[in-house]
Design an enzyme around this catalytic site. Structure first.
Site, PDB file in Angstrom:
ATOM      1  N   ARG A   1      -4.048  -9.902   4.292  1.00  0.00           N
ATOM      2  CA  ARG A   1      -4.378  -9.964   2.865  1.00  0.00           C
ATOM      3  C   ARG A   1      -3.157  -9.465   2.088  1.00  0.00           C
ATOM      4  O   ARG A   1      -2.794  -8.295   2.216  1.00  0.00           O
ATOM      5  CB  ARG A   1      -5.607  -9.084   2.616  1.00  0.00           C
ATOM      6  CG  ARG A   1      -6.077  -9.027   1.178  1.00  0.00           C
ATOM      7  CD  ARG A   1      -7.299  -8.106   1.066  1.00  0.00           C
ATOM      8  NE  ARG A   1      -7.742  -7.993  -0.311  1.00  0.00           N
ATOM      9  CZ  ARG A   1      -7.212  -7.160  -1.188  1.00  0.00           C
ATOM     10  NH1 ARG A   1      -6.227  -6.372  -0.848  1.00  0.00           N
ATOM     11  NH2 ARG A   1      -7.677  -7.126  -2.440  1.00  0.00           N
TER      12      ARG A   1
ATOM     13  N   LYS B   1       0.817  -1.215   0.000  1.00  0.00           N
ATOM     14  CA  LYS B   1       0.000   0.000   0.000  1.00  0.00           C
ATOM     15  C   LYS B   1       0.849   1.264   0.000  1.00  0.00           C
ATOM     16  O   LYS B   1       2.017   1.254   0.364  1.00  0.00           O
ATOM     17  CB  LYS B   1      -0.999  -0.020   1.152  1.00  0.00           C
ATOM     18  CG  LYS B   1      -2.192  -0.918   0.780  1.00  0.00           C
ATOM     19  CD  LYS B   1      -3.397  -0.759   1.630  1.00  0.00           C
ATOM     20  CE  LYS B   1      -4.527  -1.627   1.037  1.00  0.00           C
ATOM     21  NZ  LYS B   1      -5.589  -1.876   1.999  1.00  0.00           N
TER      22      LYS B   1
HETATM   23  C1  7PJ Z   1      -8.324  -4.179   1.139  1.00  0.00           C
HETATM   24  C2  7PJ Z   1      -9.316  -4.979   0.599  1.00  0.00           C
HETATM   25  C3  7PJ Z   1      -8.117  -4.185   2.556  1.00  0.00           C
HETATM   26  C4  7PJ Z   1      -9.896  -5.794   2.675  1.00  0.00           C
HETATM   27  C5  7PJ Z   1      -8.337  -3.878  -0.980  1.00  0.00           C
HETATM   28  C6  7PJ Z   1      -5.261  -2.827  -2.259  1.00  0.00           C
HETATM   29  C7  7PJ Z   1      -6.573  -2.176  -2.375  1.00  0.00           C
HETATM   30  N1  7PJ Z   1     -10.105  -5.797   1.349  1.00  0.00           N
HETATM   31  N2  7PJ Z   1      -9.323  -4.773  -0.741  1.00  0.00           N
HETATM   32  N3  7PJ Z   1      -8.938  -5.016   3.268  1.00  0.00           N
HETATM   33  N4  7PJ Z   1      -7.701  -3.509   0.133  1.00  0.00           N
HETATM   34  N5  7PJ Z   1     -10.659  -6.577   3.459  1.00  0.00           N
HETATM   35  O1  7PJ Z   1      -5.120  -4.042  -2.114  1.00  0.00           O
HETATM   36  O2  7PJ Z   1      -4.269  -2.064  -2.357  1.00  0.00           O
HETATM   37  O3  7PJ Z   1      -7.280  -3.482   3.133  1.00  0.00           O
HETATM   38  S1  7PJ Z   1      -7.964  -3.287  -2.577  1.00  0.00           S
END
Ligand code: 7PJ
Length: 257
Positions: free
Chosen positions: A238, A204
């Site tokens: 994640r 990020k």
């Molecule tokens: C997240 C997500 C997060 C959850 C994305 C990226 C943006 N789902 N989907 N938590 N981020 N639960 O991966 O940079 O932080 S998309």
């Protein structure tokens, strides 16, 4: 949780079918590398991302979910805020809904309640189009916790039992660098909510700001952030880089035991 993006723009010029096939291959690799969950997403929620139509999103993610269900024996999660996509993904075999809007879209909570799927409720201030313009909180930790508490209660009221709910502070979603850092520092406070915590920090922009690295060079920063998150109570991370993260978390878990 391994990230599987099914977005043609991230797969050069091959169009939808090629994007699906590449995503399936990539997902199988992540499973090989030790992912415990595969998170399939067809619409980017990055700041300023262009919204994707319903049919387009379905066309991207459903073939991937259908293919993976018969090929892996780990849960498949669908990263979407659209109730129609949740419904179709669950029908195709997804068993977790990962919603950056925490089931606030009209009809979303009902779709999940009627299924047996688990759900990840994430906090976001604003929308992906505007969230990074000027995020403001009096107390970011308390406000994010209060939001997650209220969405959790809405789910319980709709018949989604507590054992199906995971919570996520939503790093980078309507948060400044200072907000993100304070949230990581105080992540243990989220355990008062009584649910497992999921965090998304992988590659990020906060990590880019702190290391001055482009998105493709944020692996080490991602590992550091995820290790700290795990030490502060995160149960699911994640990530894009599954193998490296699995190794790092093996050290965390050995130390914790
Ligand atoms: C997240 C997500 C997060 C959850 C994305 C990226 C943006 N789902 N989907 N938590 N981020 N639960 O991966 O940079 O932080 S998309």
């Amino acid at each position: 949780m391994g990230i599987v993006n099914v977005t043609p723009d991230s797969f050069s010029d091959g169009g939808q079918f090629a994007a699906s096939n590449l995503a399936i291959e990539h997902a199988l690799e992540l499973a090989e590398e030790g992912a415990a969950i595969l998170d399939i997403g067809g619409e980017s929620t990055r700041p300023n991302a262009v919204p994707v139509g319903l049919q387009e999103e379905l066309g991207r993610v459903i073939p991937v979910i259908e293919a993976l269900v018969s090929k892996v024996n780990i849960p498949i999660s669908i990263d979407t805020y659209k109730p129609q996509v949740m419904q179709a993904a669950i029908a195709a075999g997804a068993s977790i809904v990962n919603d950056v809007r925490a089931l606030q879209e009209e009809g979303a909570i009902e779709v999940v309640a009627k299924s047996n799927a688990g759900v990840c409720l994430m906090h976001m201030q604003g929308t992906p189009q505007t969230m990074q313009v000027n995020p403001q909180y009096d107390n970011v930790v308390n406000e994010v916790i209060a939001f997650l508490q209220s969405r959790q209660q809405a789910c319980i009221d709709a018949g989604i039992t507590k054992d199906r709910i995971v919570l996520d502070p939503g790093f980078g979603f309507g948060k400044t660098r200072a907000h993100n850092i304070v949230l990581i520092q105080h992540l243990h406070q989220f355990s008062t909510l009584g649910q497992p915590l999921l965090v998304g920090l992988s590659r990020k922009s906060i990590l880019g700001q702190l290391t001055d690295n482009d998105v493709d060079a944020r692996l080490y920063a991602s590992i550091a952030a995820n290790v700290i998150a795990a030490l502060n109570g995160a149960k699911i991370v994640r990530v894009h880089d599954v193998k490296a993260t699995v190794d790092a978390l093996k050290i965390v878990s050995a130390i914790q035991q």
